[in-house]
Write an enzyme that holds these catalytic residues in place. Structure first.
Site, PDB file in Angstrom:
ATOM      1  N   ASP A  86      37.293  33.061  49.547  1.00  0.00           N
ATOM      2  CA  ASP A  86      38.171  32.622  48.462  1.00  0.00           C
ATOM      3  C   ASP A  86      37.881  31.174  48.067  1.00  0.00           C
ATOM      4  OD1 ASP A  86      39.962  34.479  47.393  1.00  0.00           O
ATOM      5  OD2 ASP A  86      41.304  34.367  49.134  1.00  0.00           O
ATOM      6  N   GLN A 107      45.451  37.772  50.938  1.00  0.00           N
ATOM      7  CA  GLN A 107      45.976  37.772  49.575  1.00  0.00           C
ATOM      8  C   GLN A 107      47.263  36.954  49.488  1.00  0.00           C
ATOM      9  OE1 GLN A 107      44.285  39.039  47.027  1.00  0.00           O
ATOM     10  NE2 GLN A 107      45.823  38.672  45.458  1.00  0.00           N
ATOM     11  N   LYS A 155      39.613  44.678  44.397  1.00  0.00           N
ATOM     12  CA  LYS A 155      38.594  44.010  45.234  1.00  0.00           C
ATOM     13  C   LYS A 155      37.879  45.036  46.120  1.00  0.00           C
ATOM     14  CE  LYS A 155      41.066  39.637  45.028  1.00  0.00           C
ATOM     15  NZ  LYS A 155      41.952  38.651  45.656  1.00  0.00           N
TER      16      LYS A 155
HETATM   17  N1  GUN Z   1      46.405  35.607  44.652  1.00  0.00           N
HETATM   18  C1  GUN Z   1      46.082  35.440  43.353  1.00  0.00           C
HETATM   19  N2  GUN Z   1      44.765  35.163  43.232  1.00  0.00           N
HETATM   20  C2  GUN Z   1      44.249  35.159  44.480  1.00  0.00           C
HETATM   21  C3  GUN Z   1      42.950  34.947  44.992  1.00  0.00           C
HETATM   22  O1  GUN Z   1      41.976  34.678  44.280  1.00  0.00           O
HETATM   23  N3  GUN Z   1      42.831  35.040  46.348  1.00  0.00           N
HETATM   24  C4  GUN Z   1      43.883  35.299  47.159  1.00  0.00           C
HETATM   25  N4  GUN Z   1      43.652  35.336  48.462  1.00  0.00           N
HETATM   26  N5  GUN Z   1      45.107  35.499  46.699  1.00  0.00           N
HETATM   27  C5  GUN Z   1      45.287  35.431  45.374  1.00  0.00           C
END
Ligand code: GUN
Length: 292
Positions: free
Chosen positions: A119, A96, A52
């Protein structure tokens, strides 16, 4: 059979975002800024967050990574969320998941200002999505919609079978596939671990979105000729053929299913690369302050 190339489409969209960011900067606008909060050292989370941050660099965003050890308290993490909510330079942020067991993921998610929730996990964004209102869409379903659009795959009047009812993929994908317009206008069936006739359902599907997290669940004898198959599975399974010692396994038995499909996404290189691009799209949207 047409392979849906998520890697190529995601590169194309990143390029489009980079051009827009360059234009914003050239006009004297603010550089979009994404923050990511990472708790602990889970291998998968480390990889995702690093990807990311790298994507932010590629499109010209500013990014900030905030790290905590596994023993961070819920109170400390809530205080961090509050700081990020109030930081006017941060346009959007993510925490996350998964979080350590002593921290409530629901509590943290709800504490995030929904206007910075890139998100799309906050109840306000989920509710708005269900109502078809402007919102941050969660990354995976948004990436799937983008792939259907870019490949101009017909969805109107089609029967879409979704395997899996998770809050971040199955449920939102069902809402988006049944919404009015394109992509959408589908008749949707959601199957899950308690569904008794999954094979029968899949054989009736024009479009299958497989998001169960069970490697190679969807077999060749479960799909009819011409089906569109979207594989969301990303289970890490041990492998002696890779440097890392694992490989990503999809929910689809690709070799059996692919010959019967009109379109299919591979794993890796299908839906996966699209999810990060969806986050970049949401961050750009957050920077423009159009969700309020
Ligand atoms: N863990 C797995 N996929 C995601 C996501 O898209 N966002 C976040 N914050 N955690 C994750």
């Amino acid at each position: 059979m047409n392979l849906i190339d998520g890697k190529a489409i995601s590169a194309q969209i990143k390029q489009e975002i980079a051009e827009e960011v360059a234009n914003i900067k050239a006009a004297g606008g603010k550089t979009p800024h994404l923050a990511a909060v990472l708790v602990g050292h889970d291998g998968g989370s480390e990889t995702y967050v690093a990807a990311k941050v790298k994507a932010c660099e590629e499109v010209g965003f500013k990014s900030t990574l905030i790290r905590y050890e596994d023993d961070v308290t819920e109170t400390e993490l809530l205080a961090c969320v509050e700081r990020l909510n109030n930081d006017t330079d941060i346009d959007g942020f993510i925490v996350q998941l998964p979080l350590p067991k002593h921290i409530s993921e629901d509590k943290i998610t709800e504490a995030i200002d929904y206007r910075k929730d890139v998100d799309g996990f906050h109840p306000v964004n989920v509710g708005r999505m269900s109502l078809g209102l402007p919102c941050f869409l969660s990354a995976t379903p948004s990436g799937i919609m983008e792939l259907l659009k870019r490949y101009e795959i017909e969805t109107k009047g089609k029967h879409c079978v979704i395997l899996g009812r998770s809050n971040i993929v199955g449920k939102p994908a069902a809402v988006l596939m049944m919404q009015k317009g394109y992509p959408g206008d589908c008749t949707v069936t959601v199957c899950h671990s308690r569904t008794s006739n999954i094979k029968e359902m899949c054989l009736q599907a024009d479009i299958i979105i497989a998001a169960l997290g069970v490697p190679e669940f969807l077999k060749g004898d479960m799909v009819k000729e011409g089906t569109v198959v979207i594989d969301v599975g990303t289970t890490r399974v041990p492998s002696d053929k890779t440097k890392s010692g694992f490989r990503l396994a999809g929910d689809v038995a690709f070799d059996e299913v692919a010959p019967k499909c009109s379109y299919i996404t591979p794993v890796p290189g299908g839906v996966g690369p699209m999810t990060i691009v969806s986050l970049m799209k949401n961050t750009l949207l957050a920077g423009k302050k159009v969700i309020y």
